[in-house]
Design a protein around this motif. Structure first.
Motif, PDB file in Angstrom:
ATOM      1  N   HIS A  32      69.237  26.660   7.827  1.00  0.00           N
ATOM      2  CA  HIS A  32      68.322  27.580   8.677  1.00  0.00           C
ATOM      3  C   HIS A  32      67.253  26.605   9.346  1.00  0.00           C
ATOM      4  O   HIS A  32      66.742  27.217  10.295  1.00  0.00           O
ATOM      5  CB  HIS A  32      67.567  28.406   7.642  1.00  0.00           C
ATOM      6  CG  HIS A  32      68.272  29.232   7.057  1.00  0.00           C
ATOM      7  ND1 HIS A  32      68.505  30.627   7.810  1.00  0.00           N
ATOM      8  CD2 HIS A  32      68.816  29.558   5.728  1.00  0.00           C
ATOM      9  CE1 HIS A  32      69.326  31.625   7.091  1.00  0.00           C
ATOM     10  NE2 HIS A  32      69.609  30.785   5.857  1.00  0.00           N
ATOM     11  N   ALA A  77      65.980  39.457  17.340  1.00  0.00           N
ATOM     12  CA  ALA A  77      65.584  38.294  18.186  1.00  0.00           C
ATOM     13  C   ALA A  77      65.221  38.760  19.524  1.00  0.00           C
ATOM     14  O   ALA A  77      64.349  38.238  20.017  1.00  0.00           O
ATOM     15  CB  ALA A  77      66.828  37.210  18.470  1.00  0.00           C
ATOM     16  N   TRP A  88      64.902  29.123  17.725  1.00  0.00           N
ATOM     17  CA  TRP A  88      63.727  29.811  17.517  1.00  0.00           C
ATOM     18  C   TRP A  88      62.423  29.239  18.807  1.00  0.00           C
ATOM     19  O   TRP A  88      61.850  29.824  19.635  1.00  0.00           O
ATOM     20  CB  TRP A  88      63.034  30.312  16.387  1.00  0.00           C
ATOM     21  CG  TRP A  88      63.805  31.299  15.630  1.00  0.00           C
ATOM     22  CD1 TRP A  88      64.598  31.272  14.600  1.00  0.00           C
ATOM     23  CD2 TRP A  88      63.765  32.689  15.982  1.00  0.00           C
ATOM     24  NE1 TRP A  88      65.002  32.413  14.248  1.00  0.00           N
ATOM     25  CE2 TRP A  88      64.611  33.396  15.061  1.00  0.00           C
ATOM     26  CE3 TRP A  88      63.081  33.270  16.871  1.00  0.00           C
ATOM     27  CZ2 TRP A  88      64.843  34.723  15.009  1.00  0.00           C
ATOM     28  CZ3 TRP A  88      63.457  34.795  17.143  1.00  0.00           C
ATOM     29  CH2 TRP A  88      64.164  35.381  16.034  1.00  0.00           C
ATOM     30  N   MET A 114      61.340  33.727  12.603  1.00  0.00           N
ATOM     31  CA  MET A 114      62.542  33.380  11.670  1.00  0.00           C
ATOM     32  C   MET A 114      62.235  34.084  10.432  1.00  0.00           C
ATOM     33  O   MET A 114      63.334  34.517   9.780  1.00  0.00           O
ATOM     34  CB  MET A 114      62.528  31.747  11.673  1.00  0.00           C
ATOM     35  CG  MET A 114      63.673  31.513  11.166  1.00  0.00           C
ATOM     36  SD  MET A 114      63.929  29.758  10.886  1.00  0.00           S
ATOM     37  CE  MET A 114      62.868  29.418   9.526  1.00  0.00           C
ATOM     38  N   GLY A 170      72.378  28.794  19.090  1.00  0.00           N
ATOM     39  CA  GLY A 170      72.136  29.824  18.338  1.00  0.00           C
ATOM     40  C   GLY A 170      73.610  30.183  18.023  1.00  0.00           C
ATOM     41  O   GLY A 170      74.196  30.701  16.976  1.00  0.00           O
ATOM     42  N   ALA A 199      57.215  31.258  16.251  1.00  0.00           N
ATOM     43  CA  ALA A 199      58.635  31.140  15.881  1.00  0.00           C
ATOM     44  C   ALA A 199      58.894  31.007  14.385  1.00  0.00           C
ATOM     45  O   ALA A 199      59.925  31.591  13.887  1.00  0.00           O
ATOM     46  CB  ALA A 199      59.301  29.673  16.650  1.00  0.00           C
ATOM     47  N   GLY A 248      68.293  26.241  13.086  1.00  0.00           N
ATOM     48  CA  GLY A 248      68.019  27.542  13.685  1.00  0.00           C
ATOM     49  C   GLY A 248      66.464  27.667  14.203  1.00  0.00           C
ATOM     50  O   GLY A 248      66.022  28.174  15.437  1.00  0.00           O
ATOM     51  N   TYR A 249      65.540  27.139  13.353  1.00  0.00           N
ATOM     52  CA  TYR A 249      64.134  27.254  13.690  1.00  0.00           C
ATOM     53  C   TYR A 249      64.038  26.079  14.910  1.00  0.00           C
ATOM     54  O   TYR A 249      63.286  26.430  15.782  1.00  0.00           O
ATOM     55  CB  TYR A 249      63.375  26.632  12.722  1.00  0.00           C
ATOM     56  CG  TYR A 249      61.680  26.386  12.914  1.00  0.00           C
ATOM     57  CD1 TYR A 249      61.054  27.738  13.083  1.00  0.00           C
ATOM     58  CD2 TYR A 249      61.305  25.304  12.712  1.00  0.00           C
ATOM     59  CE1 TYR A 249      59.594  27.509  13.383  1.00  0.00           C
ATOM     60  CE2 TYR A 249      59.806  25.063  13.047  1.00  0.00           C
ATOM     61  CZ  TYR A 249      59.011  26.320  13.334  1.00  0.00           C
ATOM     62  OH  TYR A 249      57.985  26.019  13.687  1.00  0.00           O
ATOM     63  N   SER A 296      62.976  37.561  10.391  1.00  0.00           N
ATOM     64  CA  SER A 296      64.753  37.636  10.797  1.00  0.00           C
ATOM     65  C   SER A 296      65.276  37.381   9.457  1.00  0.00           C
ATOM     66  O   SER A 296      66.360  37.987   9.164  1.00  0.00           O
ATOM     67  CB  SER A 296      65.155  36.775  11.597  1.00  0.00           C
ATOM     68  OG  SER A 296      65.343  35.459  11.076  1.00  0.00           O
TER      69      SER A 296
END
Length: 185
Positions: free
Chosen positions: A49, A96, A57, A81, A12, A77, A52-53, A84
């Motif tokens: 993105h 988060a 997440w 996401m 992250g 998750a 990030g998943y 967010s």
């Protein structure tokens, strides 16, 4: 899963650093959804993105929801996401933590009475409540306090490492004392 959670946390930071350095992370009140809906959206918008998943997440949610299947963690998750992406990026940290602690609370609701022992009681006192206080201080004082503006997240990360170490050490000591007591009977 704790190792994957730590790697997720680190990824992250890495994702944020790379996107900010390359000018892909806007400041202010812009949300990720604003980016997706803009006419300038392109592959880079979507591609930033996806990691990030998978690398932030999912590992972090699984770390906090150990008793939940991986399929349900992936769904949780995904919704985390998606949520967010509706918020200004500056609220991402607070969001988060809220999601992770809510997920852990849901996870612990499904433990049986027999599974709720010393460690169940100790976790919120050693990790969750102090972390919440540090989070509030970091969020509230990030612009007013020279310590929190320059070192706030380092303080947070340091306390997380310390609190988890204290928690696991306390549980280990408690379990050893319980085993010795049972042997002496």
């Amino acid at each position: 899963w704790a190792l994957f959670g730590a790697l997720g946390h680190a990824s992250g930071h890495a994702i944020l650093a790379v996107t900010r350095r390359n000018g892909l992370l806007p400041d202010g009140d812009v949300s990720a959804m604003d980016e997706f809906l803009s006419p300038d959206a392109n592959f880079v918008t979507f591609a930033k993105h996806v990691p990030g998943y998978f690398f932030f997440w999912i590992p972090l949610v699984k770390t906090y929801m150990l008793n939940v299947s991986s399929k349900n963690v992936a769904a949780f998750a995904f919704f985390a996401m998606a949520g967010s992406m509706q918020l200004p990026l500056k609220l991402g940290f607070s969001y988060a933590l809220t999601v992770l602690f809510a997920g852990q609370s849901l996870d612990q609701l499904f433990l049986t009475r027999e599974e709720k022992g010393f460690d169940y009681m100790l976790w919120p006192m050693v990790t969750v409540l102090p972390t919440f206080c540090i989070t509030v201080m970091e969020s509230a004082w990030c612009t007013e306090s020279s310590v929190f503006s320059t070192h706030g997240h380092v303080i947070f990360d340091g306390y997380m490492a310390l609190s988890y170490s204290l928690y696991y050490l306390s549980c280990w000591l408690w379990n050893n004392a319980e085993m010795k007591a049972k042997k002496s009977l």
